[in-house]
Motif scaffolding. Sequence first.
Motif: not given
Length: 173
Positions: A134-149
């Motif tokens: 299930q979706q927990i959150a949505h963050y507005k982001l104009y443009f993202g290329q890479q993600i690390v968590a």
Amino acid sequence: ILKIEKRLKEKSYKGKKNWSVFRQNAYLIHVASLKNLYLAIGNHLYQYNEQGELITSIILPNQVKGMIWDEKRQRLLIGTIKKILIVSNSLKLTETFHAGRFKTFVDIAFDEKNDEVWVISNAGLYRFSAKTQQQIAHYKLYFGQQIVAKNGHVLVSSYGKIQHYYIEKPAEQ
């Protein structure tokens, strides 16, 4: 990978794909606990043992755009252009990640500490429960290329900048 590189350089294969295209569109995960390597190229997914011998392969419904390993559930989460596929460790396409429907998928990351899946798409940054999907959150982001968590910290590269999100306590799952 060296065998694939050699094949890409063969005369009969020239012009179809080159090494730079392969490197930009290939995703590789080593799962030490299973002693396996998973390699995705285009819409093909291959499973190798640590000696580089092919175990099995499958064709996926869409081109792979990102891939992560969920150690807790022993599965691959594969981001394709419009959705996230769930593939078992034996390369059986088991289901589609329920919450994952995007116009354009960009990248995917997994935070083991919080048991969360993070996705960048053209519509922003999404955070999902790996357990319930299930979706927990949505963050507005104009443009993202890479993600690390990792450990509640999420880093997103965007137009030469790094955005940082910190989730101290995961959502109830």
